[in-house]
Design a protein around this motif. Structure first.
Motif, PDB file in Angstrom:
ATOM      1  N   LEU A 167      98.964  24.226  47.514  1.00  0.00           N
ATOM      2  CA  LEU A 167      99.000  25.288  46.511  1.00  0.00           C
ATOM      3  C   LEU A 167      97.993  25.045  45.389  1.00  0.00           C
ATOM      4  O   LEU A 167      97.271  25.963  44.985  1.00  0.00           O
ATOM      5  N   TYR A 168      97.902  23.831  44.892  1.00  0.00           N
ATOM      6  CA  TYR A 168      97.023  23.541  43.754  1.00  0.00           C
ATOM      7  C   TYR A 168      95.552  23.811  44.074  1.00  0.00           C
ATOM      8  O   TYR A 168      94.875  24.501  43.301  1.00  0.00           O
ATOM      9  N   PRO A 169      95.001  23.346  45.190  1.00  0.00           N
ATOM     10  CA  PRO A 169      93.590  23.664  45.484  1.00  0.00           C
ATOM     11  C   PRO A 169      93.343  25.163  45.640  1.00  0.00           C
ATOM     12  O   PRO A 169      92.302  25.676  45.211  1.00  0.00           O
ATOM     13  N   ASP A 170      94.308  25.882  46.227  1.00  0.00           N
ATOM     14  CA  ASP A 170      94.146  27.330  46.366  1.00  0.00           C
ATOM     15  C   ASP A 170      94.118  28.020  45.009  1.00  0.00           C
ATOM     16  O   ASP A 170      93.316  28.930  44.773  1.00  0.00           O
ATOM     17  N   VAL A 171      94.988  27.573  44.119  1.00  0.00           N
ATOM     18  CA  VAL A 171      95.049  28.171  42.784  1.00  0.00           C
ATOM     19  C   VAL A 171      93.756  27.895  42.022  1.00  0.00           C
ATOM     20  O   VAL A 171      93.206  28.780  41.362  1.00  0.00           O
ATOM     21  N   VAL A 172      93.246  26.690  42.119  1.00  0.00           N
ATOM     22  CA  VAL A 172      91.995  26.341  41.433  1.00  0.00           C
ATOM     23  C   VAL A 172      90.841  27.161  42.001  1.00  0.00           C
ATOM     24  O   VAL A 172      89.993  27.673  41.258  1.00  0.00           O
ATOM     25  N   ARG A 173      90.799  27.312  43.327  1.00  0.00           N
ATOM     26  CA  ARG A 173      89.727  28.086  43.956  1.00  0.00           C
ATOM     27  C   ARG A 173      89.791  29.549  43.525  1.00  0.00           C
ATOM     28  O   ARG A 173      88.784  30.151  43.148  1.00  0.00           O
ATOM     29  N   ARG A 174      90.999  30.123  43.551  1.00  0.00           N
ATOM     30  CA  ARG A 174      91.144  31.525  43.155  1.00  0.00           C
ATOM     31  C   ARG A 174      90.831  31.729  41.671  1.00  0.00           C
ATOM     32  O   ARG A 174      90.227  32.724  41.281  1.00  0.00           O
ATOM     33  N   GLY A 175      91.253  30.773  40.849  1.00  0.00           N
ATOM     34  CA  GLY A 175      90.972  30.891  39.423  1.00  0.00           C
ATOM     35  C   GLY A 175      89.481  30.816  39.139  1.00  0.00           C
ATOM     36  O   GLY A 175      88.958  31.566  38.315  1.00  0.00           O
ATOM     37  N   GLY A 176      88.783  29.923  39.828  1.00  0.00           N
ATOM     38  CA  GLY A 176      87.331  29.831  39.659  1.00  0.00           C
ATOM     39  C   GLY A 176      86.638  31.099  40.107  1.00  0.00           C
ATOM     40  O   GLY A 176      85.713  31.590  39.454  1.00  0.00           O
ATOM     41  N   ARG A 177      87.098  31.642  41.221  1.00  0.00           N
ATOM     42  CA  ARG A 177      86.515  32.890  41.716  1.00  0.00           C
ATOM     43  C   ARG A 177      86.753  34.024  40.722  1.00  0.00           C
ATOM     44  O   ARG A 177      85.866  34.831  40.450  1.00  0.00           O
ATOM     45  N   MET A 178      87.966  34.068  40.156  1.00  0.00           N
ATOM     46  CA  MET A 178      88.285  35.114  39.187  1.00  0.00           C
ATOM     47  C   MET A 178      87.405  34.986  37.941  1.00  0.00           C
ATOM     48  O   MET A 178      86.909  35.991  37.418  1.00  0.00           O
ATOM     49  N   LEU A 179      87.186  33.760  37.477  1.00  0.00           N
ATOM     50  CA  LEU A 179      86.327  33.559  36.307  1.00  0.00           C
ATOM     51  C   LEU A 179      84.891  33.966  36.609  1.00  0.00           C
ATOM     52  O   LEU A 179      84.216  34.572  35.763  1.00  0.00           O
ATOM     53  N   ARG A 180      84.388  33.633  37.801  1.00  0.00           N
ATOM     54  CA  ARG A 180      83.020  34.026  38.158  1.00  0.00           C
ATOM     55  C   ARG A 180      82.884  35.540  38.231  1.00  0.00           C
ATOM     56  O   ARG A 180      81.897  36.114  37.767  1.00  0.00           O
ATOM     57  N   ARG A 181      83.893  36.197  38.817  1.00  0.00           N
ATOM     58  CA  ARG A 181      83.839  37.667  38.893  1.00  0.00           C
ATOM     59  C   ARG A 181      83.884  38.297  37.510  1.00  0.00           C
ATOM     60  O   ARG A 181      83.162  39.252  37.218  1.00  0.00           O
ATOM     61  N   ARG A 182      84.737  37.750  36.650  1.00  0.00           N
ATOM     62  CA  ARG A 182      84.845  38.295  35.300  1.00  0.00           C
ATOM     63  C   ARG A 182      83.537  38.104  34.538  1.00  0.00           C
ATOM     64  O   ARG A 182      83.073  39.006  33.827  1.00  0.00           O
ATOM     65  N   THR A 183      82.900  36.946  34.700  1.00  0.00           N
ATOM     66  CA  THR A 183      81.624  36.685  34.041  1.00  0.00           C
ATOM     67  C   THR A 183      80.545  37.619  34.574  1.00  0.00           C
ATOM     68  O   THR A 183      79.750  38.167  33.804  1.00  0.00           O
ATOM     69  N   ALA A 184      80.515  37.816  35.890  1.00  0.00           N
ATOM     70  CA  ALA A 184      79.522  38.720  36.478  1.00  0.00           C
ATOM     71  C   ALA A 184      79.745  40.155  35.999  1.00  0.00           C
ATOM     72  O   ALA A 184      78.776  40.867  35.690  1.00  0.00           O
ATOM     73  N   ALA A 185      80.993  40.585  35.924  1.00  0.00           N
ATOM     74  CA  ALA A 185      81.279  41.943  35.457  1.00  0.00           C
ATOM     75  C   ALA A 185      80.872  42.109  33.998  1.00  0.00           C
ATOM     76  O   ALA A 185      80.304  43.144  33.612  1.00  0.00           O
TER      77      ALA A 185
ATOM     78  N   ARG B 118      78.514  40.436  32.407  1.00  0.00           N
ATOM     79  CA  ARG B 118      77.044  40.482  32.358  1.00  0.00           C
ATOM     80  C   ARG B 118      76.516  41.831  32.828  1.00  0.00           C
ATOM     81  O   ARG B 118      75.557  42.365  32.266  1.00  0.00           O
ATOM     82  N   LEU B 119      77.127  42.380  33.874  1.00  0.00           N
ATOM     83  CA  LEU B 119      76.706  43.685  34.370  1.00  0.00           C
ATOM     84  C   LEU B 119      76.927  44.769  33.322  1.00  0.00           C
ATOM     85  O   LEU B 119      76.068  45.637  33.115  1.00  0.00           O
ATOM     86  N   LEU B 120      78.059  44.726  32.637  1.00  0.00           N
ATOM     87  CA  LEU B 120      78.321  45.723  31.599  1.00  0.00           C
ATOM     88  C   LEU B 120      77.339  45.596  30.439  1.00  0.00           C
ATOM     89  O   LEU B 120      76.870  46.603  29.894  1.00  0.00           O
ATOM     90  N   TRP B 121      77.003  44.353  30.031  1.00  0.00           N
ATOM     91  CA  TRP B 121      76.005  44.184  28.977  1.00  0.00           C
ATOM     92  C   TRP B 121      74.642  44.697  29.433  1.00  0.00           C
ATOM     93  O   TRP B 121      73.903  45.303  28.649  1.00  0.00           O
ATOM     94  N   LEU B 122      74.303  44.462  30.699  1.00  0.00           N
ATOM     95  CA  LEU B 122      73.030  44.948  31.224  1.00  0.00           C
ATOM     96  C   LEU B 122      73.002  46.469  31.235  1.00  0.00           C
ATOM     97  O   LEU B 122      71.990  47.083  30.861  1.00  0.00           O
ATOM     98  N   LEU B 123      74.113  47.095  31.633  1.00  0.00           N
ATOM     99  CA  LEU B 123      74.180  48.565  31.613  1.00  0.00           C
ATOM    100  C   LEU B 123      74.090  49.105  30.190  1.00  0.00           C
ATOM    101  O   LEU B 123      73.429  50.130  29.948  1.00  0.00           O
ATOM    102  N   LEU B 124      74.730  48.435  29.250  1.00  0.00           N
ATOM    103  CA  LEU B 124      74.651  48.864  27.856  1.00  0.00           C
ATOM    104  C   LEU B 124      73.223  48.750  27.334  1.00  0.00           C
ATOM    105  O   LEU B 124      72.727  49.657  26.647  1.00  0.00           O
ATOM    106  N   LEU B 125      72.549  47.666  27.670  1.00  0.00           N
ATOM    107  CA  LEU B 125      71.165  47.490  27.256  1.00  0.00           C
ATOM    108  C   LEU B 125      70.266  48.546  27.891  1.00  0.00           C
ATOM    109  O   LEU B 125      69.394  49.125  27.217  1.00  0.00           O
ATOM    110  N   ALA B 126      70.481  48.840  29.192  1.00  0.00           N
ATOM    111  CA  ALA B 126      69.683  49.866  29.868  1.00  0.00           C
ATOM    112  C   ALA B 126      69.921  51.241  29.238  1.00  0.00           C
ATOM    113  O   ALA B 126      68.977  52.024  29.054  1.00  0.00           O
TER     114      ALA B 126
END
Length: 82
Positions: free
Chosen positions: A25-43, A45-53
């Motif tokens: 359970l612990y490795p799965d939770v860490v993997r999912r949490g990391g993926r969620m943080l990366r997706r949130r960071t990418a989203a 950045r994308l929103l800031w890029l759209l705002l700048l455009a």
């Protein structure tokens, strides 16, 4: 239930051993949490890029059409030759 009984019930609940956690359970939770943080960071950045455009597009549009300038009047002819 009076106060001492409630306190005793809460103490019994807190003193129980927690249920066992599955071993994978612990490795799965860490993997999912990391993926969620990366997706949130990418989203984000994308929103800031759209705002700048959008801001750049607005500045380009405003500088080419100049909406703050009053349009020339076509209702009366120019007064020349007086």
């Amino acid at each position: 239930m009076n106060l001492p009984e409630r306190e005793a019930a809460v103490r019994r609940l807190l003193e129980r051993t927690p249920p066992p956690v599955p071993p994978g359970l612990y490795p799965d939770v860490v993997r999912r949490g990391g993926r969620m943080l990366r997706r949130r960071t990418a989203a984000r950045r994308l929103l800031w890029l759209l705002l700048l455009a959008a801001a750049v597009a607005f500045v380009v549009w405003a500088s080419t059409t100049r909406p703050w300038v009053e349009p020339p009047s076509d209702t009366t002819p120019p007064l020349t030759g007086w």
